[in-house]
Design a protein around this motif. Structure first.
Motif, PDB file in Angstrom:
ATOM      1  N   GLU A 109       6.730   2.274   0.410  1.00 28.38           N
ATOM      2  CA  GLU A 109       6.050   3.540   0.149  1.00 28.38           C
ATOM      3  C   GLU A 109       6.241   4.464   1.346  1.00 28.38           C
ATOM      4  O   GLU A 109       6.181   4.046   2.499  1.00 28.38           O
ATOM      5  CB  GLU A 109       4.543   3.296  -0.052  1.00 28.38           C
ATOM      6  N   TYR A 122       4.069   6.615   2.015  1.00 30.23           N
ATOM      7  CA  TYR A 122       2.693   6.955   2.387  1.00 30.23           C
ATOM      8  C   TYR A 122       1.993   5.768   3.040  1.00 30.23           C
ATOM      9  O   TYR A 122       2.073   4.646   2.546  1.00 30.23           O
ATOM     10  CB  TYR A 122       1.928   7.358   1.119  1.00 30.23           C
ATOM     11  N   PRO A 128      -1.545   4.318   3.658  1.00 29.12           N
ATOM     12  CA  PRO A 128      -2.970   4.493   3.342  1.00 29.12           C
ATOM     13  C   PRO A 128      -3.871   4.245   4.548  1.00 29.12           C
ATOM     14  O   PRO A 128      -4.996   4.734   4.573  1.00 29.12           O
ATOM     15  CB  PRO A 128      -3.214   3.452   2.248  1.00 29.12           C
ATOM     16  N   TYR A 129      -3.382   3.523   5.536  1.00 29.44           N
ATOM     17  CA  TYR A 129      -4.172   3.257   6.741  1.00 29.44           C
ATOM     18  C   TYR A 129      -4.381   4.553   7.538  1.00 29.44           C
ATOM     19  O   TYR A 129      -5.431   4.824   8.073  1.00 29.44           O
ATOM     20  CB  TYR A 129      -3.472   2.246   7.639  1.00 29.44           C
ATOM     21  N   TYR A 142       0.184 -10.016  11.932  1.00 26.02           N
ATOM     22  CA  TYR A 142       0.675  -8.677  11.605  1.00 26.02           C
ATOM     23  C   TYR A 142      -0.426  -7.630  11.757  1.00 26.02           C
ATOM     24  O   TYR A 142      -0.216  -6.564  12.332  1.00 26.02           O
ATOM     25  CB  TYR A 142       1.219  -8.635  10.171  1.00 26.02           C
ATOM     26  N   LEU A 143      -1.605  -7.945  11.265  1.00 21.07           N
ATOM     27  CA  LEU A 143      -2.681  -6.948  11.310  1.00 21.07           C
ATOM     28  C   LEU A 143      -3.103  -6.641  12.742  1.00 21.07           C
ATOM     29  O   LEU A 143      -3.428  -5.500  13.064  1.00 21.07           O
ATOM     30  CB  LEU A 143      -3.882  -7.413  10.477  1.00 21.07           C
ATOM     31  N   VAL A 190      10.897  -6.770   5.182  1.00 22.69           N
ATOM     32  CA  VAL A 190       9.868  -5.891   4.632  1.00 22.69           C
ATOM     33  C   VAL A 190       8.809  -5.593   5.683  1.00 22.69           C
ATOM     34  O   VAL A 190       8.380  -4.447   5.857  1.00 22.69           O
ATOM     35  CB  VAL A 190       9.233  -6.544   3.381  1.00 22.69           C
ATOM     36  N   LYS A 215       7.715  -1.868   7.152  1.00 19.01           N
ATOM     37  CA  LYS A 215       6.346  -1.332   7.094  1.00 19.01           C
ATOM     38  C   LYS A 215       5.828  -1.032   8.501  1.00 19.01           C
ATOM     39  O   LYS A 215       5.223   0.005   8.741  1.00 19.01           O
ATOM     40  CB  LYS A 215       5.427  -2.340   6.396  1.00 19.01           C
ATOM     41  N   ARG A 252      -3.338  -2.168  -0.400  1.00 22.42           N
ATOM     42  CA  ARG A 252      -2.850  -1.611   0.861  1.00 22.42           C
ATOM     43  C   ARG A 252      -1.518  -0.901   0.711  1.00 22.42           C
ATOM     44  O   ARG A 252      -0.844  -0.639   1.705  1.00 22.42           O
ATOM     45  CB  ARG A 252      -2.793  -2.691   1.932  1.00 22.42           C
ATOM     46  N   SER A 253      -1.115  -0.598  -0.503  1.00 21.99           N
ATOM     47  CA  SER A 253       0.133   0.121  -0.707  1.00 21.99           C
ATOM     48  C   SER A 253       0.057   0.948  -1.984  1.00 21.99           C
ATOM     49  O   SER A 253      -0.457   0.498  -3.001  1.00 21.99           O
ATOM     50  CB  SER A 253       1.303  -0.870  -0.806  1.00 21.99           C
ATOM     51  N   GLY A 254       0.606   2.156  -1.905  1.00 19.49           N
ATOM     52  CA  GLY A 254       0.607   3.055  -3.059  1.00 19.49           C
ATOM     53  C   GLY A 254       0.866   4.460  -2.565  1.00 19.49           C
ATOM     54  O   GLY A 254       1.036   4.690  -1.369  1.00 19.49           O
ATOM     55  N   PHE A 276      -7.581  -2.426   1.353  1.00 19.92           N
ATOM     56  CA  PHE A 276      -7.196  -3.167   2.568  1.00 19.92           C
ATOM     57  C   PHE A 276      -7.601  -4.643   2.586  1.00 19.92           C
ATOM     58  O   PHE A 276      -6.833  -5.483   3.021  1.00 19.92           O
ATOM     59  CB  PHE A 276      -7.698  -2.466   3.846  1.00 19.92           C
ATOM     60  N   GLU A 316       3.802  -7.584   0.596  1.00 24.35           N
ATOM     61  CA  GLU A 316       3.247  -6.467   1.370  1.00 24.35           C
ATOM     62  C   GLU A 316       2.485  -7.033   2.566  1.00 24.35           C
ATOM     63  O   GLU A 316       1.381  -7.570   2.402  1.00 24.35           O
ATOM     64  CB  GLU A 316       2.319  -5.638   0.471  1.00 24.35           C
ATOM     65  N   GLY A 330       0.127  -7.593   5.817  1.00 24.65           N
ATOM     66  CA  GLY A 330      -1.213  -7.090   6.089  1.00 24.65           C
ATOM     67  C   GLY A 330      -2.262  -7.559   5.105  1.00 24.65           C
ATOM     68  O   GLY A 330      -3.362  -7.002   5.065  1.00 24.65           O
TER      69      GLY A 330
END
Lengths: 286, 286, 286, 286, 286, 286
Positions: free
Chosen positions: D54, D56, D58-59, D236-237, D271, D275, F171-173, F190, F230, F232
């Protein structure tokens, strides 16, 4: 006539038999007759990958070279016969322990830890066992096979008796096994909590301890390369920190079992096992 | 104090040094610094897979146990330095050949065959080389690296001189290399035709022969597990039959190079290399 | 401001657009929406692997550098819409062919060859198609999708008419497709026999030829990396030799389709496609 | 004549050179001569996988399209010579930085970050480096190779001097390296703690920062696809959250290194890298 | 209440039990206790892959739909006990054969063909067996296990007696096994030559034949997905052509064994097994 | 005539249709035409791997055998047509729900959950949906395909209306999807925080709930085997604990989607899905 070739040894395992405090050997046994899978490749993969490992632990500020380790190579497994293999492990462990050295077995499937525990119980009558695992391993008999990896702790209990074995991290088994464990073991299911207190008790009594580590106690996100992965395990860092809590114990023998390199093509599982073993050796013996 | 463990040996390689006619050793070198790929794993994989191999060749009606082979383990490669590794191979080969035994190297990348040829040329001044390969390996220098696997035959020619090396199966290289090969080698590109006649000539002269086998002479359909696969090669059965044509030659040393087990997850490439080596040993020495 | 970076080009494809005799481009399309599989990765994998390929063919004694090839990069596929992708291929092919150059498409799935054939038929009204494939590709409609890779030859026939397409190597399809092929194509099922005679006829007439090569005409032992492998195909050497029989034809455009690198982890399929393309280019255009 | 094909660009990297704030390029170099492994495939894999990402976050509630990024393609690596590659990286970085733009390198092995740091230190004399890594990379020389990936930070220190480099996450190296790091770097071993405070100091001084990210700072459970995986890394987080703490820094250049797609067949490592890069770009520059 | 779901059946196996001429069932047994490898996945993989297979054989110009086949699902294997599994196979085969139908077993490891042969010998006292294999399978006992896949033909001989079993393609075994085979079987080692003549003899006598096909008779270039690959086997096309020579035989039962899908990640081995089975069914029964 | 074979059933799913409380079925659909990837293999892999699972949950002290589950096999997917597949799922779900039983679908791609939600909304007019996912799945149209897995929740919202769907872990879109979700769903991006409170509200109202679980809500470190990983996401243990918080809800139907076994060769993803489903079943229904 001296040739210049030699076999790959585990990183830093450069001591002679006479000088060695610890004697490492492989037990490349997984009980199948096919030439391909699985834990049988554990010892060779660990030796190979250990070459890329640092000798130095920045966590403990110690070096593997501070220890005197002898790499005795691998047992030659009688393919297909688990009882003969357990006898071989027992014999090997006995020779090492009777020489006053610490046997360290690289597995191989967990069933054969029984041979090591049998031997250690002869040399150290008041032996205790610390057992990290995802599985209870408490079935008296599994699929017509009394000596499978699903039974090893049951048979160890037959030798050692009640409350001599402390199991941590267990999260899979039958209801009867969980009930048995609560009655007859020092049982700490699901994770490694309670280790610190248990270890403190052993230290006071200065009891001799055999440490049997089934790597599947780790979550398979960290160690996919194992025979019976069980989600919901501990993280690598949690396991490493718990190992540090065992420093000061009178560990007289140990094994690290169930690494199955072919199941993790990234090679990460083997690297993890090597690093973990370095930390175990430095925390317990350096 | 005698322990019962030992290292995995190649199938049937149970002779002592003193009794051995053939001395086998591994040269697990691929010149990279990463811990993962490739030909470096060849010797260990072949030993391991050889356990599943039959000792008996039904094609030749002979047994590996008819031969006296000593498995000397592996050279410990000085990682990253190909010149030191070649020196090590030279030294090892010299010790074996000077003791009147046949050195047999399991590779490892082809570049290091140079060390073996150097040694053999000292012991056998009228040495001939039979070379099976997909690639000419005749570049004086490759990517700033004079000792890469792309140069080994060029350097062997510098030692042995014109028409002492017979190359078979070559199907890749630069135009200059093919021209050089036609001028300076006994050159049989594309397949293994012409071997029978060439071998007949050597037999008459009873000349000592070093046989260097780059496994990529095979079509990658048969051996995907190699570093630089080159389509258009020979079939397994064709190669096996050509090996049988070499029976009766005075082979004084040999190698089998460029098996890269990680590139073939089915394990078939390693099994093929083991079977082929059995047939080579039985055809040439039993 | 000129930066020094650039994109990977196919080996030897260093000509400018103006100088080029042949214009190569990728069509990384496989009609799926997932980011992982399959033929979409063909062009990039071929460019990358071509770096390791020799520029020189010892079979033909010619160099890729003797040709003027321009690498126009890849079409950006409209993911999921095969009809838009076919239009894109048609447009691209038209631009190249109208400039008097030979279009060379690296696939990508075979369905999109339809766009190339549409364009070529506009520029060359008496076009013939030589088609190597394991599958008839003659279904008017496949799984509700009239433009799937199972239909491409049927739609090409709608454009070109009877007996303008020669299919070789076909060994899978429905009975109706085999009947249709016998009636409406020059049909040579199972292998590549009959090519020499067919080619001889075209040479006499100097007819313009489009060569569409579905790599699955090869036996999957040689090329496992393809979307619909069909056992019983030709060997690599047979295919290479048949390509040489096409020398002298007036080939005005071509494609090489259905390489799916993710299905062959050894990388051999991609290496084969690169070598084969070198031989095709040198045999047909040098 | 304009053709319609083009090369795959990183997601959203659609700006022209003139308009670009950030110039992204690949450095597909891993120093091996084989055609198969490893980090060399990082840039191409990231571009390809970025298509599925994406635009975008969102975070951060921001879009990649808010940034002006130019994708300059890949450097063509002089295979086998790390010093020439480092020079190439230096030259490229210089051109970009001198044009007032932010260079962003996709690796490739970590050794070549030295070229970027050399260039940035010329353009920004008071440069600081923030370094995330599992390894100290502080050896003056590694395996006869002074420019290996194990030395890059040592050579950066030679250029920048004491306490100009801040290393985070380091958990592997020799004792001498850890001692050196404590003396000469802002050293934060084991995890990413202390970043917030360090960043706060740099912000006050408005110092120009080069951010070099060796992806192996992550635990290999999250990123198995890297050359020298080191268990015990951050999640990762955790890494993503620490990146957000760097918002507001004057980052003048950056790189993201050591992704090795072939070591993770699931594709997840690539991936993740895509990201993470999106979050880095949006946190630092949008 | 009728639900609309059902289980995957083999392509074209749509007949009911009552109408069926042939009854197909899976025997997903490989004797190991791990959940991962190997031949146990053969039947499920073949059913799944058969969906992608054409119903039509262009070689024979026949359709699978011309046959009445019932897919009886899979036996549920008593994991770990080969003798119970052999009994299960015997029971199942008996039920099918006694109903006048042709049993067709999809393996599974070869050991369990013993159960089928036992049953067939009861129903057809003058049974003959045609056996394609790479291995003799003539050891009375293998690794303490009298019922392993290395013994199946020995035990079949105990039931049927001398010269009732014809073995083709055998290229691996012990010298004693080869001697035994020459004395007691119709023995055709190394390839499939001699089949035509042998079949002609059986046709004259109209004897009932059980055909047991161990897929490893193929060269592993064509079928890497098998448990004990043995280089030097036949090609796919050779095997297919030999199958056609069996047309007209009175085949009363058959099996196709030792497909191990996990060992061939390309999926080609499974596709081959499906196509081969189609040709076998059409050649022998349509 | 009763044969002894049967199809593999999910562990413990031994009830008959009449006795069953829960009816499990597979929906092996991934919308591609190739025979190889991906989620289509989910149901078969889960059934197979479930054999190795313990029937007993030590976390909940309950057994799968306490539940009455009927395994109805798999839907036969109309390959390539997602709308027909959704209709099939709707029909199947309707039959199960109207019989007063709980439908449990094993996916398969997430798009087809729409069929289940359509059916459940007919049977339970005040239905609520609890949705765990990494992706919003709220696009009205995706790549010309209104019924792709990126749209399923949007279409569910069209049926159910505002605030009837609670999404967790997203967490994705696209930005528009996140805005839409905040306006029209109970939206918890999230992670899984807020579940306990949301569930408490539903319990008070005793509302019927459909639980749709896209496994990619997990971090890909735990589940690499999924179509659009994805980074996270949540850990396995966090997800398991949140499932326990749902105990006591009136769950009238559920699905577990997007397991793609071929993307995780270690097999761990499938094992995780099996264990998770056991915990879901025992927590919600036992």
């Amino acid at each position: 006539m001296e040739l210049i070739s030699e076999n790959v040894r585990y990183l830093g395992a450069d001591a002679s038999w006479d000088d060695a405090q610890i004697v490492l050997y492989g037990a490349p046994f997984d009980g199948t007759t096919s030439f391909r899978p699985g834990t049988r490749f554990g010892p060779a993969a660990m030796r190979e990958a250990s070459i890329g490992l640092e000798n130095y632990s920045p966590y403990l500020d110690k070096h593997l070279t501070d220890l005197a380790i002898y790499d005795a190579g691998d047992l030659v497994p009688p393919i297909g016969s688990v009882s003969k293999m357990i006898n071989l492990v027992e014999d090997q462990t006995l020779r090492i322990a009777q020489a006053g050295k610490v046997p360290l077995m690289l597995g191989g499937e967990h069933s054969i830890s029984l041979g090591a525990i049998r031997a250690m119980a002869q040399v150290y009558p008041d032996l205790r066992v610390i057992h990290f695992d995802a599985h209870t391993d408490l079935r008296p008999e599994f699929m017509e096979e009394p000596l499978s990896h699903a039974c090893v702790i049951y048979h160890a209990w037959e030798i050692l008796g009640d409350k001599k074995i402390a199991s941590f991290g267990i999260r899979s088994g039958e209801a009867e096994e969980f009930a048995f464990a609560r009655d007859h073991l020092a049982f700490h299911p699901f994770d490694l909590e309670g280790l610190k207190e248990y270890v403190a008790g052993l230290k006071v009594q200065k009891l001799p301890v055999y440490f049997t580590l089934d790597l599947d106690v780790l979550d398979p996100a960290y160690l996919p390369g194992t025979g019976t992965p069980e989600p919901g395990g501990v993280t690598y860092l949690d396991l490493q920190n718990k190992i540090y809590q065992m420093a000061g114990l009178n560990v007289v023998g140990l094994d690290i079992m169930e690494l199955s390199p072919p199941y993790d093509e990234s090679g990460v599982s083997t690297v993890l096992a090597c690093k973990l073993l370095r930390e175990i050796l430095l925390a317990l013996f350096a």
